[in-house]
Enzyme design. Structure first.
Site, short mmCIF file in Angstrom:
data_model
loop_
_atom_site.label_atom_id
_atom_site.label_comp_id
_atom_site.label_asym_id
_atom_site.label_seq_id
_atom_site.Cartn_x
_atom_site.Cartn_y
_atom_site.Cartn_z
N GLY A 52 -18.51 7.39 3.51
CA GLY A 52 -17.48 8.13 3.01
C GLY A 52 -17.31 8.17 1.52
CG HIS A 63 -0.17 17.64 -31.99
ND1 HIS A 63 -1.50 18.01 -31.34
CD2 HIS A 63 -0.39 17.14 -33.16
CE1 HIS A 63 -2.16 17.59 -32.16
NE2 HIS A 63 -1.75 17.08 -33.30
CB ALA A 116 -13.68 4.68 3.34
CG ASP A 163 -0.29 9.02 7.09
OD1 ASP A 163 0.05 9.92 6.00
OD2 ASP A 163 -1.01 8.27 6.75
C1 LIG Z 1 -6.35 2.42 0.71
C2 LIG Z 1 -5.40 3.46 0.87
C3 LIG Z 1 -4.97 4.03 -0.45
C4 LIG Z 1 -4.02 5.09 -0.50
N1 LIG Z 1 -3.36 5.61 -1.39
C5 LIG Z 1 -2.72 6.40 -1.32
C6 LIG Z 1 -1.84 6.87 -2.75
O1 LIG Z 1 -2.20 6.45 -3.68
N2 LIG Z 1 -1.04 8.04 -2.69
C7 LIG Z 1 -0.44 8.45 -1.51
O2 LIG Z 1 0.32 9.27 -1.51
N3 LIG Z 1 -0.98 7.84 -0.13
C8 LIG Z 1 -2.01 6.89 0.09
N4 LIG Z 1 -2.48 6.66 1.02
C9 LIG Z 1 -1.69 7.03 2.23
C10 LIG Z 1 -0.54 6.64 2.58
O3 LIG Z 1 -0.65 5.00 2.68
C11 LIG Z 1 -0.05 7.09 3.81
O4 LIG Z 1 -0.01 8.49 3.68
C12 LIG Z 1 1.55 6.46 4.00
O5 LIG Z 1 1.43 5.35 4.10
C13 LIG Z 1 1.89 7.18 5.33
O6 LIG Z 1 2.99 6.80 5.51
P1 LIG Z 1 3.81 6.97 6.97
O7 LIG Z 1 5.35 6.23 6.60
O8 LIG Z 1 3.76 7.94 7.59
O9 LIG Z 1 3.06 5.68 7.90
P2 LIG Z 1 2.42 4.18 7.24
O10 LIG Z 1 2.75 3.88 6.13
O11 LIG Z 1 1.21 3.95 8.01
O12 LIG Z 1 3.61 3.39 8.11
C14 LIG Z 1 4.00 3.58 9.51
C15 LIG Z 1 4.67 2.18 9.92
O13 LIG Z 1 4.88 2.43 11.18
C16 LIG Z 1 4.59 0.95 12.05
N5 LIG Z 1 4.72 1.33 13.46
C17 LIG Z 1 3.83 1.97 14.05
N6 LIG Z 1 3.85 2.24 15.46
C18 LIG Z 1 4.90 1.43 15.57
C19 LIG Z 1 5.83 1.32 16.56
N7 LIG Z 1 5.42 1.67 17.84
N8 LIG Z 1 6.93 0.68 16.61
C20 LIG Z 1 7.20 0.13 15.50
N9 LIG Z 1 6.61 0.21 14.05
C21 LIG Z 1 5.29 0.87 14.53
C22 LIG Z 1 3.59 0.71 11.38
O14 LIG Z 1 3.44 -0.91 11.61
C23 LIG Z 1 3.78 1.00 9.96
O15 LIG Z 1 4.34 -0.09 9.14
C24 LIG Z 1 -3.58 5.41 1.01
C25 LIG Z 1 -3.73 5.11 2.20
C26 LIG Z 1 -4.95 3.87 1.94
C27 LIG Z 1 -5.44 3.25 3.45
#
Ligand SMILES: Cc1cc2nc3c(=O)[nH]c(=O)nc-3n(C[C@H](O)[C@H](O)[C@H](O)COP(=O)(O)OP(=O)(O)OC[C@H]3O[C@@H](n4cnc5c(N)ncnc54)[C@H](O)[C@@H]3O)c2cc1C
Length: 478
Positions: A188, A451, A276, A319
Site C-alpha cells: 500500500g 518576505h 497498510a 472514522d
Molecule cells: C498510522 C496512522 C497515522 C495517522 N495520521 C493521521 C494524521 O496525521 N492526521 C489525521 O487527521 N489523521 C491521521 N490518522 C487517522 C486518524 O487517526 C483517525 O482519523 C482518527 O483517529 C479517527 O478518530 P475517531 O475518534 O473517529 O476514532 P479513533 O481515533 O479510532 O477512536 C475510536 C475510539 O473508540 C474506542 N471504541 C471503539 N469501540 C468502542 C466501544 N464499543 N466502546 C467503547 N469504546 C470503543 C476505541 O478504543 C478508540 O479509542 C492516522 C491513522 C493512522 C493509523
C-alpha cells in the site's frame, strides 16, 4: 438502576473526546465510554490518533527526519556531523512519552470540564440507552438523552498477508519496530504506507512499496502526485505500481512475498512487511439489533449531513461514518453534533476539509483536484508556483515541489489548493481560511505576504492564475 446523562459518547478518539469536552462546556452532564486499557488495566483515552496514529507517527517522522538531515543534508550548510547514529529504543521512548503526555492531558481535560470517563465496551440499545461491559465483565446501564457514537476504525487485513505482529505487521506494529529492518516491504503506497515507509527509509531500510493500483495517489491532484512520486523515488522509496500481492509467508526469519504485475509474477524477500491497505469502520457489535442504527454497504454507520443516524437522539461521528478518515474531520463533526443538540444551527463544510501526507516534503490539499473538475465539466484556471523560485525555500535548502491553486474560470473563486513542498500543511491551511470566506484568487493576490516566507508561494500561485506572477516567467496568453 441506570445512571443518567444528557450525552453519552462512545469512544475517546479525536471525534469522541472533543465531542465530550464540548458537551460538558455547553452544560450537558456527559460521560465518555472507552474500552482501550493501558498496561495497568486503566482506561486509556485518545483513540487511534493519540495512541497508534497521528501523534506517534509524527513523532517518528520528526525524529527520523532530524536523523536523516544530520546524516545527509547538513553539509550543504557547512555543518559536518560525523557518523550520525540513531538509537531506535530512545526514539521509541520519546514517542511513548509524548503519547502518555497527550492521553494524560485528555484525562485532565475531562476532569477539568466534568466529563465522566467510563471504562468498558459500549453498546447502543433501543431508546438511546448504552450498555457498558468492563474488562471484568461487569455490566452497567446508562440512560442517555443523546448518544454520540465515535468508535473509529481498524486497519484492513488482507488474506494474502495475515498479520502475525512480528514479521507481518500493520500500522500499529510499524510504530514499535525495535530495530531498523534491512529490507522493508510495504503493501500500500497510500497516506499511511508512505509516512511509515519514509520513517524506516530515513533510518536506513531499503523500502519496497507494493501498490495494487496503477496510479500513484489517485485522490491527489494528478500534477502534484506526479511531482511527489518523482521526489519520493529520488529519496530511495522503491514504489512499484500495479503490484498485487498474492502471498506472503514467513520463512527462516524473513517474509517471502509474491506479487503479480503487468509483466508477470515476482517474489521478494523482506525482513519485515507492513500491511497498510486502508482502514475499515469499527462498527461490529456496537449496537443491539433493535437499536434503529443502520449501516451502509461498507459497514459505515449511516448518517445524514448532520451526523444523525436513523435512531432518534443517536449520532455518529469520525472514522465510523462516511467522509475522509481524518482526526480533524471527526473532531469538527463532534462539535457540530453537540452544538445541534444544544439547539444551535451548526453545520460542517465538507468541501473545505484539508488533508495532509506528512512525508518530507509534505503533500497537502483542500477542495477540488483538476481531474475532478474535468470530470464534472467545470471550467477552471490554475496558477502554479514552484518552490525552486522561492527565496525562502532556497535559503532553507528545501526547493522541491510547488503550490497549485485552482479557481473557477468565470468567478475566480478558489476551488482547490494542492501543495507538495516543505510546510505544505501550513500553506494549504491559509487557503482553507480563504475558501471558508469565499475568496477569489484576486483576493489572495491583493493580500500582503511577509518576505521571505514559504507563504509567498501561495501569493505567487494566486498571481499566476492570471499570468501576473512576479518571480517566474508567466504562461503566455494566447
Ligand atoms: C498510522 C496512522 C497515522 C495517522 N495520521 C493521521 C494524521 O496525521 N492526521 C489525521 O487527521 N489523521 C491521521 N490518522 C487517522 C486518524 O487517526 C483517525 O482519523 C482518527 O483517529 C479517527 O478518530 P475517531 O475518534 O473517529 O476514532 P479513533 O481515533 O479510532 O477512536 C475510536 C475510539 O473508540 C474506542 N471504541 C471503539 N469501540 C468502542 C466501544 N464499543 N466502546 C467503547 N469504546 C470503543 C476505541 O478504543 C478508540 O479509542 C492516522 C491513522 C493512522 C493509523
Amino acid at each position: 438502576m441506570a445512571d443518567k446523562y444528557d450525552v453519552v459518547v462512545i469512544g475517546s478518539g479525536p471525534a469522541g473526546y472533543v465531542a465530550a469536552i464540548k458537551a460538558a462546556q455547553l452544560g450537558f452532564k456527559t460521560a465518555c465510554v472507552e474500552q482501550w486499557l493501558d498496561d495497568k488495566d486503566k482506561v486509556q483515552l485518545g483513540g487511534t490518533c493519540l495512541n497508534v496514529g497521528c501523534i506517534p507517527s509524527k513523532a517518528l517522522l520528526d525524529s527520523s527526519y532530524k536523523f536523516a538531515e544530520a546524516r545527509d543534508s547538513l553539509a550543504v550548510h557547512g555543518i559536518s556531523v560525523k557518523d550520525a547514529q540513531i538509537n531506535v529504543p530512545a526514539m521509541l521512548a520519546r514517542k511513548d512519552k509524548i503519547i502518555q503526555q497527550l492521553t494524560g492531558g485528555i484525562a485532565g481535560l475531562f476532569k477539568h470540564n466534568g466529563v465522566t470517563a467510563i471504562s468498558g465496551k459500549g453498546k447502543v440499545l433501543v431508546g438511546a440507552k448504552v450498555e457498558v461491559t468492563d474488562h471484568k465483565g461487569t455490566i452497567q446501564l446508562l440512560e442517555a438523552g443523546n448518544v454520540i457514537i465515535a468508535a473509529g476504525s481498524l486497519p484492513v487485513n488482507i488474506p494474502p498477508a495475515p498479520i502475525d505482529n512480528e514479521y507481518i505487521i500493520d500500522s500499529t506494529g510499524a510504530l514499535t519496530l525495535a530495530e531498523v529492518p534491512r529490507r522493508l516491504g510495504v503493501i500500500g503506497a497510500g497516506v499511511i504506507g508512505l509516512e511509515l515507509g519514509s520513517v524506516w527509509r530515513r533510518l536506513g531500510s531499503e523500502v519496497v512499496m507494493l501498490e495494487a493500483l496503477d496510479e500513484f495517489l489517485p485522490m491527489i491532484d494528478v500534477q502534484i502526485a506526479k511531482e511527489a512520486g518523482n521526489i519520493f523515488r529520488k529519496q530511495g522509496l522503491d514504489i512499484r505500481l500495479g503490484a498485487r500481492v498474492t502471498r506472503a509467508v514467513v520463512h527462516n526469519g524473513s517474509v517471502q512475498v509474491t506479487y503479480s504485475s503487468a509483466d508477470g509474477e515476482h517474489s521478494e524477500s523482506f525482513d519485515r512487511l507492513i500491511v497498510a491497505v486502508g482502514r475499515r469502520p469499527n462498527s461490529q457489535g456496537l449496537f443491539a439489533s433493535d437499536s434503529g442504527v443502520t449501516l451502509d454497504e461498507r459497514g459505515f454507520i449511516y448518517v445524514n449531513d448532520n451526523c444523525e443516524t436513523e435512531a432518534p437522539h443517536v449520532y455518529a461521528v469520525g472514522d465510523i461514518v462516511r467522509g475522509p478518515m481524518l482526526a480533524h474531520k471527526g473532531s469538527e463533526e463532534g462539535i457540530m453534533v453537540v452544538e445541534r443538540i444544544a439547539g444551535k444551527q451548526a453545520q460542517l463544510n465538507y468541501d473545505c476539509i484539508p488533508s495532509v501526507i506528512y512525508t518530507h516534503p509534505e503533500i497537502a490539499a483542500v477542495g477540488k483536484t483538476e481531474q475532478e473538475l474535468k470530470a464534472d465539466g467545470v471550467e477552471y484556471k490554475t496558477g502554479v508556483f514552484p518552490f525552486a523560485a522561492s527565496g525562502r525555500a532556497l535559503a532553507a535548502n528545501d526547493p522541491d515541489g510547488m503550490v497549485k491553486l485552482i479557481v473557477d474560470a468565470e468567478t475566480d473563486r478558489i476551488l482547490g489548493c494542492h501543495v507538495v513542498g516543505a510546510s505544505a500543511a501550513d500553506l494549504v491551511q491559509q487557503v482553507v481560511i480563504a475558501m471558508e470566506f469565499g475568496s477569489s484568487a484576486e483576493d489572495l493576490a491583493l493580500t500582503v505576504f511577509s518576505h521571505p516566507t514559504l507563504s509567498e508561494a501561495v501569493h505567487e500561485a494566486a498571481l499566476a492564475v492570471d499570468g501576473h506572477a512576479i518571480h517566474i516567467a508567466n504562461r503566455k496568453k494566447r
